[in-house]
Design an enzyme around this catalytic site. Structure first.
Site: not given
Ligand code: RIB
Ligand code: CA
Length: 308
Positions: A10, A15, A39, A129, A171-172, A245-246
């Site tokens: 996203d 990402d 996102n 992701t 969030f995801n 994160h991703d």
């Protein structure tokens, strides 16, 4: 042995960094990039996938496809405050006509995912992701196809740490908890990369000044623009540090020894209320390895070494 991968994302800033790491890593052969609402809107995500691929200019052009523009249930939430209105922190990428870095797939993301899994049985690794809506749709439509995936790496969840969208939820997962429940209960061979791990790896102003800026190429300039790093104030636009994160979800596919894992059975809170999107550790059989520890220095060095 080069790993064939699909990345479902996203595109947001981290990402984009994950895509750069994946395409710049000889260990991976990225066959497809699929977009999901998260996102920013799906339309913007798909635009951003094309922009980032224009920046990367991959030798082997991946197939790209649009996926879900909203969660299975509930409404979209977006994360414009973190990734900016355009999802890339306003970073400018000039797309050179005729030099596209991708091929369009004439179908939905979930169709491309199962098509690829069937085309390369037991060879394909799926890296997710963003919210898990496309994966859930693929499981509902073609569980047999998804069953041919070799491995699945998912950035998502807050297991033994605070969430980043509510005190319990990440969030995801929060964006589509029903989809997350379907995927995490599917029995697929999943490596879950939650905030417990990703909060340990971030770009600091020091790393930006001493290690990213000196690379001085189109990728490092993009990272500086997308994160809003200001060399005079030694600060990012709106964060103290940029959590990777991703990119860590890609890193664990490149080198599984970068993380320490525990096999856990996982449930997801899908009821409205304070536990909505919360990851709950269950008992019983599981096929999910959850990452809790990271070899931070090795991962950061790997990430930086691939920006050149
Ligand atoms: O919670 C972090 C995750 O949510 C990352 O994937 C980020 O891109 C957002 O999608
Ligand atoms: Ca993401």
């Amino acid at each position: 042995m080069v790993k064939k991968v699909i990345i479902d994302c996203d595109v947001g800033v981290d990402d984009a960094l994950a895509l750069i790491l994946a395409f710049h890593s000889p260990e991976l052969d990225v066959k497809a990039v699929t977009g999901v609402n998260g996102n920013v809107t799906l339309k913007q995500v798909f635009e951003n996938i094309q922009k980032v691929l224009s920046l990367i200019q991959p030798k082997n052009k991946p197939l790209i496809a649009k996926g879900a523009d909203q969660p299975l249930k509930g409404k979209t939430i977006y994360a414009h405050s973190v990734h900016g209105k355009d999802g890339l922190g306003g970073a400018k990428i000039d797309r050179r006509e005729g030099e596209e870095g991708w091929q369009f797939f004439p179908g939905r993301a979930d169709e491309l995912i199962t098509k690829m899994a069937r085309q390369y049985p037991d060879e394909m690794t799926l890296i997710a992701t963003g919210p898990l809506t496309n994966l859930a749709l693929a499981l509902q439509r073609d569980p047999g196809g998804m069953g041919k995936l070799k491995a699945v790496a998912i950035m998502g969840g807050a297991v033994r740490t605070r969430g980043n969208i509510t005190s319990y939820a990440e969030f995801n997962i929060f964006s589509d908890p029903l989809a997350a429940k379907i995927v995490l209960e599917s029995g697929l061979p999943i490596t879950l990369v939650p905030l417990d791990a990703t909060h340990q790896v971030s770009l600091t102003p020091q790393w930006m000044e001493n290690r990213v800026k000196p690379i001085n190429n189109s990728i490092s300039k993009f990272i500086i623009e997308a994160t809003g790093y200001d060399s005079t104030t030694h600060q990012f636009r709106n964060m103290e540090r940029i959590h990777l994160h991703d990119p860590l979800a890609v890193g664990v596919v490149i080198d599984p020894t970068l993380v320490g894992k525990e096999r856990l059975s996982i449930d997801v809170g899908t009821q409205e209320g304070e536990h909505f999107g919360k990851i709950v550790e269950g008992l019983g059989k599981s096929n999910i390895d959850v990452c809790f520890t990271v070899d931070v220095k090795s991962f950061l060095e790997l990430f930086l070494s691939r920006l050149g």
